[in-house]
Enzyme design. Structure first.
Site, PDB file in Angstrom:
ATOM      1  CB  CYS A   1      -5.818   8.121  43.201  1.00  0.00           C
ATOM      2  SG  CYS A   1      -6.119   8.588  44.906  1.00  0.00           S
TER       3      CYS A   1
ATOM      4  CG  HIS B   1      -5.486   3.253  44.175  1.00  0.00           C
ATOM      5  ND1 HIS B   1      -4.327   3.896  43.843  1.00  0.00           N
ATOM      6  CD2 HIS B   1      -6.136   4.069  45.049  1.00  0.00           C
ATOM      7  CE1 HIS B   1      -4.261   5.040  44.489  1.00  0.00           C
ATOM      8  NE2 HIS B   1      -5.341   5.171  45.241  1.00  0.00           N
TER       9      HIS B   1
ATOM     10  CD  GLU C   1      -2.684   1.596  41.652  1.00  0.00           C
ATOM     11  OE1 GLU C   1      -3.759   1.685  41.030  1.00  0.00           O
ATOM     12  OE2 GLU C   1      -2.358   2.411  42.532  1.00  0.00           O
TER      13      GLU C   1
ATOM     14  CB  SER D   1      27.722  -9.484  37.874  1.00  0.00           C
ATOM     15  OG  SER D   1      26.427  -9.908  37.482  1.00  0.00           O
TER      16      SER D   1
ATOM     17  N   GLY E   1      25.314 -12.726  37.154  1.00  0.00           N
ATOM     18  CA  GLY E   1      23.868 -12.655  37.370  1.00  0.00           C
ATOM     19  C   GLY E   1      23.171 -12.845  36.035  1.00  0.00           C
TER      20      GLY E   1
ATOM     21  CB  SER F   1      24.554 -14.214  32.180  1.00  0.00           C
ATOM     22  OG  SER F   1      25.349 -14.263  33.326  1.00  0.00           O
TER      23      SER F   1
END
Ligand code: XMP
Length: 453
Positions: free
Chosen positions: A25, A112, A114, A166, A168, A172
């Site tokens: 674009c 586009h 995407e 945390s 999460g 981890s």
């Protein structure tokens, strides 16, 4: 060509570097402008799915038919191609919808690729990456864990590392990779700020206290509650929690002494989000990831920097982490503080934890948990009248939220079956004291955000 003042541009020398470029674009227009072609204002804006007639001899469109539906969204257009460029696509309104300089590997497309509305758009990008750039696609997830552990071992040797865990999936998995590489030389600090979901802190402890690392769980619940007393403004809540988190982390880190490496669970989307430098701040996210200034360390280690979330989960499974941890939905650093509207009290936290637990359990029982990307309960500060048995009640209204999204920048509310909602509502009102009304949030993002605060 005309060019608006302040319009973004690039150094023209980029096109002389010999590296492939795909201008999409505005990218095609900019390339044209910098390389001596002409871009002009189109008579009318072209917007929507449009038939593009393409030259499928071009590497970019290899394997395509001569017509392809593509999303166009432009007002300006390329009227004269730069020298040595060839037209490889047009529409009824745009004579130059795609162009190439094959020798220099420079490509431009006005539409586009995407977006979903372009048919086989990702295959165009794929063609660019494989056919034009010559990538092989030989990188395999299966070798990631093994190679990373090996690399970390070599890099860190006998050094010491520190990780803010945390609970999460990202931190981890990062901590687990490090633990496999350096074992006891890794210390994980897990700050329990009291604003986690029901059982969450114990679940994290269960996983990491049994592993090879030094695991420290800090019970900082009282500290956070005291700091948050009477605070109602969402951004202030975030700030207080972020700062307090750092203070607690620092205090614990000081006890350990000097460490060489600080481990962070940064993943690729975090790298992109923090790299743009544009966009307005809507909410100050990721504040818990802020770094303390005076913890001494040589270097930051971010073993997941190149991975997307689904890849991180795959590594987590390979490393033997339990599914409930690996498939944990995103949970904001400030935790339940931003899901309790208004001031935060111990009682409200318990009410929300219980209600949220029921909501999550029922979603899982209904088999919806892998399809909904984030779901949680919000304790509003609105109270309303109800009737229970013979008694009038005046209690809190709880809101349920469930969204489907891939990027968390936009989201649709999930069309959960009424039967599930009905069951959850009745269970919550019957089992959680001080909730007498349940509502379901049917707002998309935008205009709403996913969290309520
Ligand atoms: P919003 O509410 O902005 O949320 O639509 C988008 C995603 O970001 C999470 N979120 C946060 N994460 N600290 C975090 O670490 C925060 O302060 C925060 N606020 C929102 C939210 O849960 C959702 O996944």
């Amino acid at each position: 060509m005309y060019m608006l003042t302040g319009a973004p541009t690039v150094d023209k020398k980029i096109f002389e570097l010999g590296i492939p470029v795909l201008g999409i674009c505005y990218g095609m227009q900019l390339m044209t402008n910098l390389l001596g072609g002409v871009v002009e204002r189109a008579g009318k804006r072209e917007y929507g799915t449009t038939k593009v007639y393409i030259d499928n001899n071009s590497k970019l469109f290899k394997g395509f038919l001569e017509e392809n539906d593509c999303l166009m969204s432009h007002t300006d257009k390329v009227t004269i191609l730069p020298q040595d460029f060839k037209n490889i696509g047009y529409t009824d309104n745009c004579q130059n919808a795609a162009m190439e300089n094959e020798a220099k590997k420079l490509y431009g497309i006005q539409f586009h690729p995407e977006v979903n509305h372009t048919y086989r758009g990702t295959e165009i990008i794929r063609n660019f990456v494989y056919q034009v750039c010559g990538c092989k696609g030989s990188w395999k997830m299966s070798s990631f864990a093994e190679n990373t552990i090996k690399e970390l071992k070599e890099k860190i040797g006998d050094g010491k590392a520190l990780c803010a865990l945390s609970g999460g999936v990202d931190s981890s998995v990062a901590a687990t990779l490090l633990s496999k590489a350096i074992g006891k030389n890794l210390t994980c600090i897990f700050v329990d700020h009291g604003l986690l979901r029901k059982n969450e802190a114990d679940e994290v402890e269960a996983v990491f206290s049994n592993s090879e690392v030094n695991f420290i769980r800090v019970d900082a619940r009282r500290r956070f509650l005291d700091k948050l007393a009477g605070v109602t403004e969402p951004e202030q809540k975030r700030k207080i929690i972020g700062e307090e988190f750092i203070r607690v982390f620092e205090e614990e880190a000081k006890k350990i002494g000097t460490v060489d490496y600080l481990v962070q669970g940064t993943i690729y989307p975090d790298v992109i989000e923090s790299g743009t430098g544009i966009g307005n701040k809507i909410k100050s996210h990721h504040n818990v990831g802020g770094l303390p200034d005076y913890v001494d360390f040589k270097e930051i280690v971010e073993p997941l920097r190149d991975l997307f979330k689904d890849e991180v989960r795959q590594v987590g499974l390979e490393l033997g982490l339990p599914e409930y941890l690996v498939f944990r939905q995103p949970f904001p650093g400030p935790g339940l503080a931003i899901r309790i509207i208004g001031d935060i009290t111990e009682e409200k936290i318990t009410i929300l934890q219980e209600a949220d637990f029921i909501w999550r359990s029922e979603i899982a029982k209904a088999g919806l948990d892998r399809n909904i990307n984030q779901y949680f309960a919000v304790l509003t500060n609105m109270r309303s009248v109800g009737v229970m048995g013979d008694e009038r009640t005046y209690d809190y209204c709880l809101a349920l939220r469930a969204v489907e999204t891939s990027d968390f920048m936009t989201a649709n509310f999930s069309k959960i079956p009424y039967e599930v909602l009905e069951k959850v509502s009745s269970k919550i009102v019957n089992e959680v004291k001080h909730i007498n009304r349940v509502v379901y949030d049917i707002t998309c993002k935008p205009p709403a955000t996913i969290e309520w605060e």
